[in-house]
Design an enzyme around this catalytic site. Sequence first.
Site, PDB file in Angstrom:
ATOM      1  N   GLY A 228       2.148   9.661 -12.343  1.00 25.69           N
ATOM      2  CA  GLY A 228       3.138   9.355 -11.309  1.00 25.69           C
ATOM      3  C   GLY A 228       3.389  10.446 -10.298  1.00 25.69           C
ATOM      4  N   GLY A 271      -3.155  10.310 -11.831  1.00 26.26           N
ATOM      5  CA  GLY A 271      -4.361   9.768 -11.194  1.00 26.26           C
ATOM      6  C   GLY A 271      -4.336  10.081  -9.713  1.00 26.26           C
ATOM      7  N   ARG A 272      -3.327   9.515  -9.027  1.00 31.84           N
ATOM      8  CA  ARG A 272      -3.219   9.648  -7.571  1.00 31.84           C
ATOM      9  C   ARG A 272      -3.286  11.101  -7.095  1.00 31.84           C
ATOM     10  NH1 ARG A 272      -0.483   5.936  -4.648  1.00 31.84           N
ATOM     11  NH2 ARG A 272       0.349   5.187  -6.629  1.00 31.84           N
ATOM     12  N   CYS A 339      -9.754 -12.999   6.787  1.00 31.00           N
ATOM     13  CA  CYS A 339      -9.145 -14.148   7.449  1.00 31.00           C
ATOM     14  C   CYS A 339      -7.734 -14.413   6.919  1.00 31.00           C
ATOM     15  CB  CYS A 339     -10.056 -15.367   7.250  1.00 31.00           C
ATOM     16  SG  CYS A 339      -9.566 -16.727   8.277  1.00 31.00           S
TER      17      CYS A 339
HETATM   18  C1  LIG Z   1       0.024   4.235 -18.011  1.00 28.74           C
HETATM   19  C2  LIG Z   1      -0.293   4.917 -16.743  1.00 28.74           C
HETATM   20  N1  LIG Z   1      -0.551   6.234 -16.765  1.00 28.74           N
HETATM   21  C3  LIG Z   1      -0.863   6.913 -15.642  1.00 28.74           C
HETATM   22  C4  LIG Z   1      -0.914   6.279 -14.411  1.00 28.74           C
HETATM   23  C5  LIG Z   1      -1.283   7.075 -13.208  1.00 28.74           C
HETATM   24  O1  LIG Z   1      -0.301   7.062 -12.225  1.00 28.74           O
HETATM   25  P1  LIG Z   1      -0.486   7.971 -10.949  1.00 28.74           P
HETATM   26  O2  LIG Z   1      -1.786   7.614 -10.328  1.00 28.74           O
HETATM   27  O3  LIG Z   1       0.666   7.608 -10.069  1.00 28.74           O
HETATM   28  O4  LIG Z   1      -0.438   9.370 -11.390  1.00 28.74           O
HETATM   29  C6  LIG Z   1      -0.625   4.914 -14.340  1.00 28.74           C
HETATM   30  C7  LIG Z   1      -0.638   4.239 -13.060  1.00 28.74           C
HETATM   31  O5  LIG Z   1       0.008   3.254 -12.808  1.00 28.74           O
HETATM   32  C8  LIG Z   1      -0.319   4.212 -15.537  1.00 28.74           C
HETATM   33  O6  LIG Z   1      -0.070   2.901 -15.522  1.00 28.74           O
END
Ligand SMILES: Cc1ncc(COP(=O)(O)O)c(C=O)c1O
Length: 424
Positions: A228, A271-272, A339
């Site tokens: 997150g 991740g992000r 479209c």
């Molecule tokens: C269980 C879980 N962990 C980690 C993440 C990674 O989140 P982020 O990309 O915002 O860090 C997510 C993304 O929704 C998730 O569902």
Amino acid sequence: MQPNPPLSILPVDSDRLLAIAQKWGTPTYVYVESLIRQRCQKLKSLFPDLPVSWLYAVKANDNPHIIRIISGEGFGFDTVSYEEVLLCLKLGTDPKDIFYTENNMTDAEMHGAAKAGVILNVGSLGRLRSFCEAYPGSECSIRVKPDISDGHHAKVDTGNQDSKFGIRLDLIPEATRIAADFGVRIRGIHAHIGSGIQEPENILAEIEVLLKSSAGLQDLAFINFGGGIPIPYRHDEAPFDLDRFADLASGRLKAFIATTEKPVTFFFEPGRWVVGPAGILLTQVNTVKDQGRKVFLGTDTGFNHLLRPALYDAYHEVVNISEHTGKTSRTYHIAGNICESGDMLGLDRALPESSPGDYLAICDTGAYGMTMASQYNRRALPAEVLITSKGYHKTIRKRKTPEETVKDLFKETGLTAALKSETP
Ligand SMILES: Cc1ncc(COP(=O)(O)O)c(C=O)c1O
């Protein structure tokens, strides 16, 4: 009107991106390896005196080349489907470094994960019971719902009271009873409150909830605080203050360690933050259309390739990399080629006067870009190109031609005959 973004927001020189667009064509996702590595290293430096391990959330970008780079930086993996588990295993990841957070998992997926030996993170009492019945004497982790609400959009707020994810906090004693009945050891507790967290205090509050909730877990070996960590999507937006966050969290984690006898590992699973800013979607303008009140720049990509603006009203900076000097600014709606009227990539954007043939760079698209892409309108997926740390360009996914795309559809659906009406 949104301000004209400076070229300096690009993670690499615009001439380099232009050369890639000209050589590989568009639409093409471009990723910068050195930036992904730097970002991994930054995260790993945050908690020098604590037993913190980092997992990368594969859902953000699952190109195997990208996963390999992140693995090379010492990250394990957070997976959310059995397919993601298989992908990481196929890349040679030790199952012990794969964390599988299930969500409405099937029995077949459960047996696959158990056989593979990955860390299974269970999110409901029903699933916990069926896991314990099938694998008595084994171990797992539990995902809980901390009732803390956050995320860049309601659709990615996963920790709130009405969320489908995780076991309610008041049911943790019931979870431990179920596990004890079958001799299953609950080794860890996990929560993920949302993606693109808006209030840093909420992660600290979540940490507090998990530390407290772990008290009833006899066999505790780890606590996973989820992902997150947000990134700024607007060029004038302040980045999340990671160092301050780490400072605040460290104090609390150290105090916890001082009071517990068991050796505990702390996980984070972003991740992000790892890949988002290292990716760019290159697209070419093919149409400039004055519709009276709005002027549209029509491009060769759309929400089939970058869903975030349509799904979350997400903002991504757009830079014209062909024309960025000397010309007057105009205001454009940047439209895709799908479209549907909701297929807009940017609204009221100030750009230098743009023409068909110009290339645009859509910024911060390394996360939740290609992984959310589809072939809607039967269009091929974009190509993916990696700018390696050594500076050369490598194709990491080919774009299919329209002919290949249709041929593959026939192959996948088993239809070989030419079109003719089917008699009932
Ligand atoms: C269980 C879980 N962990 C980690 C993440 C990674 O989140 P982020 O990309 O915002 O860090 C997510 C993304 O929704 C998730 O569902």
